[in-house]
Design a protein around this motif. Structure first.
Motif, PDB file in Angstrom:
ATOM      1  N   ILE A  98      -1.789  48.908  42.718  1.00 21.98           N
ATOM      2  CA  ILE A  98      -2.729  49.853  42.116  1.00 21.98           C
ATOM      3  C   ILE A  98      -3.818  50.240  43.119  1.00 21.98           C
ATOM      4  O   ILE A  98      -4.183  51.414  43.250  1.00 21.98           O
ATOM      5  N   THR A  99      -4.327  49.253  43.837  1.00 17.31           N
ATOM      6  CA  THR A  99      -5.402  49.503  44.795  1.00 17.31           C
ATOM      7  C   THR A  99      -4.917  50.360  45.957  1.00 17.31           C
ATOM      8  O   THR A  99      -5.618  51.295  46.388  1.00 17.31           O
ATOM      9  N   VAL A 100      -3.737  50.050  46.463  1.00 17.92           N
ATOM     10  CA  VAL A 100      -3.193  50.792  47.605  1.00 17.92           C
ATOM     11  C   VAL A 100      -3.013  52.265  47.253  1.00 17.92           C
ATOM     12  O   VAL A 100      -3.323  53.163  48.053  1.00 17.92           O
ATOM     13  N   ILE A 101      -2.514  52.528  46.046  1.00 23.68           N
ATOM     14  CA  ILE A 101      -2.357  53.918  45.617  1.00 23.68           C
ATOM     15  C   ILE A 101      -3.714  54.599  45.508  1.00 23.68           C
ATOM     16  O   ILE A 101      -3.910  55.735  45.951  1.00 23.68           O
ATOM     17  N   LEU A 146      -8.297  33.767  40.781  1.00 21.63           N
ATOM     18  CA  LEU A 146      -8.979  35.028  41.054  1.00 21.63           C
ATOM     19  C   LEU A 146      -9.223  35.207  42.553  1.00 21.63           C
ATOM     20  O   LEU A 146      -9.059  36.299  43.099  1.00 21.63           O
ATOM     21  N   LEU A 147      -9.607  34.121  43.221  1.00 20.65           N
ATOM     22  CA  LEU A 147      -9.810  34.185  44.668  1.00 20.65           C
ATOM     23  C   LEU A 147      -8.504  34.518  45.386  1.00 20.65           C
ATOM     24  O   LEU A 147      -8.485  35.305  46.345  1.00 20.65           O
ATOM     25  N   ALA A 148      -7.402  33.915  44.925  1.00 14.09           N
ATOM     26  CA  ALA A 148      -6.097  34.196  45.526  1.00 14.09           C
ATOM     27  C   ALA A 148      -5.716  35.662  45.341  1.00 14.09           C
ATOM     28  O   ALA A 148      -5.181  36.303  46.253  1.00 14.09           O
ATOM     29  N   ILE A 149      -5.990  36.208  44.159  1.00 13.34           N
ATOM     30  CA  ILE A 149      -5.679  37.612  43.874  1.00 13.34           C
ATOM     31  C   ILE A 149      -6.496  38.530  44.778  1.00 13.34           C
ATOM     32  O   ILE A 149      -5.970  39.458  45.404  1.00 13.34           O
ATOM     33  N   PHE A 150      -7.804  38.268  44.874  1.00 16.09           N
ATOM     34  CA  PHE A 150      -8.665  39.102  45.718  1.00 16.09           C
ATOM     35  C   PHE A 150      -8.268  39.016  47.192  1.00 16.09           C
ATOM     36  O   PHE A 150      -8.315  40.016  47.924  1.00 16.09           O
ATOM     37  N   ALA A 151      -7.886  37.822  47.638  1.00 15.32           N
ATOM     38  CA  ALA A 151      -7.487  37.652  49.036  1.00 15.32           C
ATOM     39  C   ALA A 151      -6.232  38.461  49.344  1.00 15.32           C
ATOM     40  O   ALA A 151      -6.138  39.136  50.383  1.00 15.32           O
ATOM     41  N   ASN A 152      -5.267  38.426  48.432  1.00 16.42           N
ATOM     42  CA  ASN A 152      -4.020  39.159  48.645  1.00 16.42           C
ATOM     43  C   ASN A 152      -4.242  40.661  48.594  1.00 16.42           C
ATOM     44  O   ASN A 152      -3.679  41.422  49.402  1.00 16.42           O
ATOM     45  N   VAL A 153      -5.069  41.108  47.651  1.00 19.04           N
ATOM     46  CA  VAL A 153      -5.385  42.535  47.561  1.00 19.04           C
ATOM     47  C   VAL A 153      -6.128  42.988  48.819  1.00 19.04           C
ATOM     48  O   VAL A 153      -5.850  44.059  49.375  1.00 19.04           O
ATOM     49  N   GLY A 154      -7.079  42.177  49.283  1.00 16.50           N
ATOM     50  CA  GLY A 154      -7.810  42.519  50.504  1.00 16.50           C
ATOM     51  C   GLY A 154      -6.897  42.643  51.694  1.00 16.50           C
ATOM     52  O   GLY A 154      -7.018  43.591  52.493  1.00 16.50           O
ATOM     53  N   PHE A 155      -5.952  41.708  51.818  1.00 22.17           N
ATOM     54  CA  PHE A 155      -5.019  41.766  52.937  1.00 22.17           C
ATOM     55  C   PHE A 155      -4.130  43.000  52.858  1.00 22.17           C
ATOM     56  O   PHE A 155      -4.024  43.770  53.816  1.00 22.17           O
ATOM     57  N   GLY A 156      -3.474  43.198  51.716  1.00 15.67           N
ATOM     58  CA  GLY A 156      -2.517  44.298  51.588  1.00 15.67           C
ATOM     59  C   GLY A 156      -3.149  45.658  51.803  1.00 15.67           C
ATOM     60  O   GLY A 156      -2.584  46.524  52.484  1.00 15.67           O
ATOM     61  N   THR A 157      -4.337  45.871  51.250  1.00 12.89           N
ATOM     62  CA  THR A 157      -4.993  47.168  51.370  1.00 12.89           C
ATOM     63  C   THR A 157      -5.501  47.403  52.791  1.00 12.89           C
ATOM     64  O   THR A 157      -5.394  48.509  53.330  1.00 12.89           O
ATOM     65  N   SER A 158      -6.052  46.372  53.404  1.00 13.23           N
ATOM     66  CA  SER A 158      -6.544  46.539  54.773  1.00 13.23           C
ATOM     67  C   SER A 158      -5.405  46.810  55.744  1.00 13.23           C
ATOM     68  O   SER A 158      -5.569  47.573  56.715  1.00 13.23           O
ATOM     69  N   VAL A 159      -4.237  46.226  55.499  1.00 12.83           N
ATOM     70  CA  VAL A 159      -3.091  46.453  56.392  1.00 12.83           C
ATOM     71  C   VAL A 159      -2.569  47.882  56.262  1.00 12.83           C
ATOM     72  O   VAL A 159      -2.117  48.480  57.247  1.00 12.83           O
ATOM     73  N   VAL A 160      -2.624  48.447  55.048  1.00 15.07           N
ATOM     74  CA  VAL A 160      -2.234  49.848  54.882  1.00 15.07           C
ATOM     75  C   VAL A 160      -3.153  50.744  55.712  1.00 15.07           C
ATOM     76  O   VAL A 160      -2.706  51.677  56.394  1.00 15.07           O
TER      77      VAL A 160
END
Length: 557
Positions: A98-101, A146-160
């Motif tokens: 959702i964030t990447v889109i 929640l921390l794990a979710i935020f960490a994964n979202v931060g990684f995936g979006t920053s890599v895009v």
């Protein structure tokens, strides 16, 4: 046009972020984070089926190696301790998509791309680091999910956002800019009036005098365009492979440190938190060079390559704001997936279809091989850890060697990708041969533990290169100025397919009682992608991407 010094500065900034962020994937996301979340739930759970005895007080029966099942109460529901980690991962993947889109349009704006990358990097690194401050005995321990979710979202979006820099970096490399300068010079000369071109001061009055360019000029321009495309392709694969190699190297370094610490602390919950926290600190510290060296863009750069024509966002003529960009991003996603747009960029979507199969196939090979080693070959956890280190270590070598082979053999990025896919398919095919060798010999067909170590090196050598080339080849088929949006779709395609392979492998294992049968499925899955890859017309795909202009319905009216 960038100077060599400017190019090197931006390249080093991009590589520094690859060096910083990939550590989180290798150390935390694929190894310690799932284990840590399960341990958090176990430390706060109760033994099944009674749910009255705390799991941390339970004693392991003599001779037993498997831990007893535990359940933890989250709100009004009881959740298996293993499922707690899986649910957190599933939620993070969904939120990441959702964030990447949503931020695709923002990342495509050079002025905002750097801030977006660093903002989500800070979110991911801080979330991972905060594991150090959250013990499993804390009353707010569920925040670990929640921390794990935020960490994964931060990684995936920053890599895009990081991937969106790749095409512009390749265009700025000295080899590419040199050919580009030749192209510009040729075109400027061919467009000179005849009197200027001849230098005799007499204007031509011939009826058939060329107005723009002769056939010879056009042929020279086509030859230069071919050289430019080939060099640009090699530059993208070279830069992408360097990023993969540096990321793997960083991950292995911290992984070895973390394994020493975890072993010294006897695998305690604190040891797992420490490993995750260290990956967050590494991520943050080595992102500092990217903060300094990456290009921040400007207002002039923001629309130079834009290909979207609609009434919202940065291209609409109104004041830029985040809300309008997020809304426009979802509208544009719907537009991208309309049959009309798919037909216009058919080669790009063909490659996405192949990527859907390959990303799932390669990920499933990794997980299935580890599970096969544990269950069928009875490999000890320490041996599996060695396998986990050998593969990325070999991946570094592969990501550096294949670009040199490509340059010597003059192969295109697509040809390298196809060769790597075929080479990778030999791994599950070799596992299928175990039905012939099993019980007859002590070696062959993946029937011994020693073969696992050899295959880990082979797989890493191939897969490390494949990751770099898959990303670089995709960049060749993207409309200029839309890199982040399309890399977002690339990421979503990867995530959305990640459940198919494990699900089918699980069903095959349950129905047959032998996980080795799943190797047949993996061979078929990977080979299905080969004819799709071979059908991609690279030249047409590049041309279609360069000429692509999207006109929204509202803009058209």
């Amino acid at each position: 046009m960038l100077t060599t010094a400017q190019f090197k500065k931006r390249l080093h900034g991009w590589l520094s972020y690859a060096f910083a962020s990939e550590v989180f994937v290798i150390v935390s996301l694929t190894l310690f984070l799932p284990i840590c979340l399960e341990q958090f739930a176990r430390d706060n759970g109760y033994l099944l089926p009674g749910k009255t005895i705390p799991c941390k007080e339970a004693l392991m029966p003599t001779g037993e190696t498997d831990q007893p099942r535990c359940a933890v109460k989250i709100g009004f529901a009881w959740i298996d301790s293993a499922s707690f980690s899986l649910y957190a991962n599933s939620m993070s993947v969904a939120l990441q998509a959702i964030t990447v889109i949503s931020v695709g349009g923002i990342a495509d704006n050079p002025k905002h791309r750097k801030r977006l990358l660093l903002g989500f990097a800070a979110l991911g690194a801080a979330s991972a680091t905060l594991f150090l401050a959250l013990p499993s005995s804390s009353p707010i321990w569920p925040l670990a999910a929640l921390l794990a979710i935020f960490a994964n979202v931060g990684f995936g979006t920053s890599v895009v956002a990081m991937n969106a820099y790749l095409p512009s970096l390749a265009r700025g490399s000295p080899e590419v800019t040199k050919i580009r300068a030749e192209m510009d010079l040729t075109r400027s000369e061919s467009e000179l009036p005849d009197d200027e071109g001849s230098g005799n001061g007499v204007a031509s009055d011939r009826v058939d005098a060329p107005l723009i360019a002769t056939n010879q000029d056009q042929e020279e321009d086509r030859e230069l365009r071919g050289r430019y495309d080939s060099e640009l392709s090699r530059a993208m694969s070279r830069i992408s492979s360097q990023g993969i190699a540096l990321g793997y190297g960083a991950g292995i370094c911290l992984l070895l440190v973390a394994l020493v610490l975890v072993t010294a602390l006897h695998g305690s919950t604190f040891a797992l938190r420490l490993a995750i926290g260290l990956s967050g600190i590494w991520w943050a510290v080595f992102s500092i060079p990217a903060t300094i060296w990456l290009d921040g863009g400007s207002d002039d750069d923001a629309s130079v390559d834009a290909v979207w024509i609609d009434d919202e966002g940065a291209n609409g003529g109104g004041k830029w704001n985040t809300k309008s960009e997020v809304v426009a991003a979802w509208r544009r996603l719907g537009g991208m997936l309309r049959p009309r747009e798919i037909k216009r960029l058919r080669n790009t979507f063909k490659y996405l279809a192949a990527w859907f199969l390959l990303s799932d196939g390669f990920t499933t090979i990794t997980s299935t091989a580890m599970l096969f080693g544990k269950t069928s070959l009875n490999m000890a956890p320490s041996a599996l850890v060695i396998v986990g280190v050998l593969s990325p270590l070999s991946g570094i070598l592969g990501s550096l060697v294949w670009p040199m082979l490509q340059r010597r053999l003059l192969w295109s990025n697509l040809k390298v990708v196809i060769v790597l896919v075929i080479l990778c398919s030999l791994i599950p095919a070799y596992g299928c041969m175990g039905f012939v060798f099993q019980g007859r010999t002590k070696f062959g067909g993946l029937t011994s533990q020693g073969e696992m170590f050899g295959l880990a090196i082979y797989f890493g050598f191939v897969y490390g290169a494949f990751q770099g080339y898959a990303r670089a080849f995709y960049a060749e088929l993207l409309p200029p100025g839309e890199e982040a949006r399309w890399y977002g779709l690339f990421s979503i395609t990867d995530k959305s397919s990640s459940f198919v392979g494990p699900l089918v492998v699980g069903l095959i294992s349950d129905l047959s009682g032998n996980i080795r049968y799943s190797f047949f499925f993996l061979v078929i899955m990977i080979w299905l992608a080969v004819p799709i890859l071979m059908s991609v017309d690279v030249e047409r795909g590049r041309k279609d991407a360069r000429e692509y202009r999207y006109l929204s319905t509202s803009a058209a009216t």
